[in-house]
Design an enzyme around this catalytic site. Sequence first.
Site, PDB file in Angstrom:
ATOM      1  N   PHE A  86       0.963  -1.133  -0.196  1.00 13.33           N
ATOM      2  CA  PHE A  86       0.205  -0.058   0.052  1.00 13.33           C
ATOM      3  C   PHE A  86       0.908   1.253  -0.093  1.00 13.33           C
ATOM      4  O   PHE A  86       1.646   1.460   0.832  1.00 13.33           O
ATOM      5  CB  PHE A  86      -0.975   0.115   1.294  1.00 13.33           C
ATOM      6  CG  PHE A  86      -1.852   1.247   1.083  1.00 13.33           C
ATOM      7  CD1 PHE A  86      -2.954   1.222   0.336  1.00 13.33           C
ATOM      8  CD2 PHE A  86      -1.408   2.223   1.809  1.00 13.33           C
ATOM      9  CE1 PHE A  86      -3.901   2.205   0.381  1.00 13.33           C
ATOM     10  CE2 PHE A  86      -2.372   3.575   1.782  1.00 13.33           C
ATOM     11  CZ  PHE A  86      -3.579   3.488   1.045  1.00 13.33           C
ATOM     12  N   ASP A 143       9.402   2.474   1.653  1.00 15.41           N
ATOM     13  CA  ASP A 143       8.270   3.037   2.227  1.00 15.41           C
ATOM     14  C   ASP A 143       8.092   2.919   3.505  1.00 15.41           C
ATOM     15  O   ASP A 143       7.587   1.743   3.947  1.00 15.41           O
ATOM     16  CB  ASP A 143       6.960   2.744   1.249  1.00 15.41           C
ATOM     17  CG  ASP A 143       5.676   3.391   1.876  1.00 15.41           C
ATOM     18  OD1 ASP A 143       5.747   4.130   2.844  1.00 15.41           O
ATOM     19  OD2 ASP A 143       4.712   3.383   1.399  1.00 15.41           O
ATOM     20  N   LYS A 185       2.744   9.820   7.923  1.00 17.56           N
ATOM     21  CA  LYS A 185       2.087   9.436   9.313  1.00 17.56           C
ATOM     22  C   LYS A 185       2.709   9.939  10.569  1.00 17.56           C
ATOM     23  O   LYS A 185       2.448  10.838  11.363  1.00 17.56           O
ATOM     24  CB  LYS A 185       2.024   7.700   9.577  1.00 17.56           C
ATOM     25  CG  LYS A 185       1.145   7.369   8.359  1.00 17.56           C
ATOM     26  CD  LYS A 185       0.334   6.269   8.371  1.00 17.56           C
ATOM     27  CE  LYS A 185      -0.996   5.626   7.628  1.00 17.56           C
ATOM     28  NZ  LYS A 185      -0.514   5.271   6.362  1.00 17.56           N
TER      29      LYS A 185
HETATM   30  C1  LIG Z   1      -0.714   5.093   4.802  1.00 19.64           C
HETATM   31  C2  LIG Z   1       0.367   5.010   4.094  1.00 19.64           C
HETATM   32  C3  LIG Z   1       0.393   5.633   2.741  1.00 19.64           C
HETATM   33  C4  LIG Z   1      -0.210   6.642   2.128  1.00 19.64           C
HETATM   34  O1  LIG Z   1      -0.205   7.731   3.041  1.00 19.64           O
HETATM   35  P1  LIG Z   1      -1.554   8.779   3.084  1.00 19.64           P
HETATM   36  O2  LIG Z   1      -0.927   9.946   4.147  1.00 19.64           O
HETATM   37  O3  LIG Z   1      -2.664   8.291   3.564  1.00 19.64           O
HETATM   38  O4  LIG Z   1      -1.506   9.393   1.501  1.00 19.64           O
HETATM   39  C5  LIG Z   1       1.632   5.082   1.861  1.00 19.64           C
HETATM   40  N1  LIG Z   1       2.376   4.235   2.285  1.00 19.64           N
HETATM   41  C6  LIG Z   1       2.115   3.408   3.489  1.00 19.64           C
HETATM   42  C7  LIG Z   1       3.060   2.480   4.048  1.00 19.64           C
HETATM   43  C8  LIG Z   1       1.032   3.885   4.483  1.00 19.64           C
HETATM   44  O5  LIG Z   1       0.932   3.090   5.446  1.00 19.64           O
END
Ligand SMILES: *Cc1c(COP(=O)(O)O)cnc(C)c1O
Length: 400
Positions: free
Chosen positions: A133, A219, A248
């Site tokens: 994701f 990520d 986050k």
């Molecule tokens: C939440 C998340 C995203 C996207 O972040 P948003 O601030 O919701 O756009 C991307 N990568 C990972 C691993 C995430 O948990």
Amino acid sequence: MRKVLPPCLLATNSRADLSFERGEGAYLFGSDGRRYLDFFSGIAVTCLGHAHPHLVQTLRAHADKVWHITNNYRIPEQERLAERLIAHSFAARAFFCNSGLEAAEAAIKVARRTHFVEGAPHRVKIVTIQNAFHGRSLAALAATNNEKYLEGFGPIVQGFVQVPLGDLEALRAHLADGEAAGVMIEPIQGEGGLHLCGADYLREVRHLCDATGTLLILDEVQCGMGRTGRLFAYEWAGITPDVMMLAKGLGGGFPVGAILTTQRAASGMTPGTHGSTFGGNPLALTIANAVLDVLMEPGFLDGVVEISNLLRSELTKLHERHPTLFLDVRGGGLLLGLKCTRPAVEYVDALRDDGMLAHTAGDNVLRLMPPLIIRNDHVVEAIEYLERLCQSMSRSVEAA
Ligand SMILES: *Cc1c(COP(=O)(O)O)cnc(C)c1O
């Protein structure tokens, strides 16, 4: 508790009919007058819990200074955070944005642009991992490549391929044609179901990237900023990426995102190649600096390792007591999951009705993302909620 779709809002989220008036540490106080133990943290965002004194004081002290400038001028708070993140990581440079998907977009652009300025403009392919994701912009959706999020949103952005987690042969095959710009990986898959990249796997991926000149993009939007007990999850594997995405937890509840890059990966990003009106906003970055103050306090991250070991061992015991309700314990640090035998949302709903907030993840997992400030008594309390849930689920199974 019923779920609602407020008629004034796009119906993108089905919501519990509950709001919160204030928070303190690991607790939220609902408009229903009840106290909730927060092991959700707004999806791993409020990493220092609610109303952390240092963050509140920092916000107050900044309130009558400068809120917004944009990047035509120097922003000292931004340079300070960049220098500190660089000092504590592999990186040489930083770029600031406002969310995880923006970090994904920036990372993809940086990877492609690096090869462009290195004279290999055909290297545009981004390899990602199944069940990943990376966000919900069109490019981040292509990186995520999950039918569930893509349906009805038109042609998928080109230039992305996926390989199964752990499958080095598939990755090697995709890197062999010399078309790849980057490999994008979550060290712990958050939304996808708490699948962990082993250290050996990450080292092999690093090796394949080095051998082919491909950029490794990690990520760490969900698993970074102290959540695994190191500032960044990659530290456990003893490797470094070329680009890392953060968001986050970075702002502790204030919207901030970032990418960190090596000097090489920064080489294509000249004036005008990327930008953001809000990105690096002084108010947001002042708070992100305050988050880092706390994470870098001596012993803080070691405390996260200790408490996460305790939580994990208690979850393992819970699983052993209730093998008919859970299949395994997974994840790492304070990003932990229990694979459920019944729909995970039933567990989340029942916990919330009892007074504890948690979340689901893909692969039918109950996901726990407590703030990094939890102590032993919070773990004990969480296990009490979970035990009570298991007892009542077992009773309802017997009755049926
Ligand atoms: C939440 C998340 C995203 C996207 O972040 P948003 O601030 O919701 O756009 C991307 N990568 C990972 C691993 C995430 O948990």
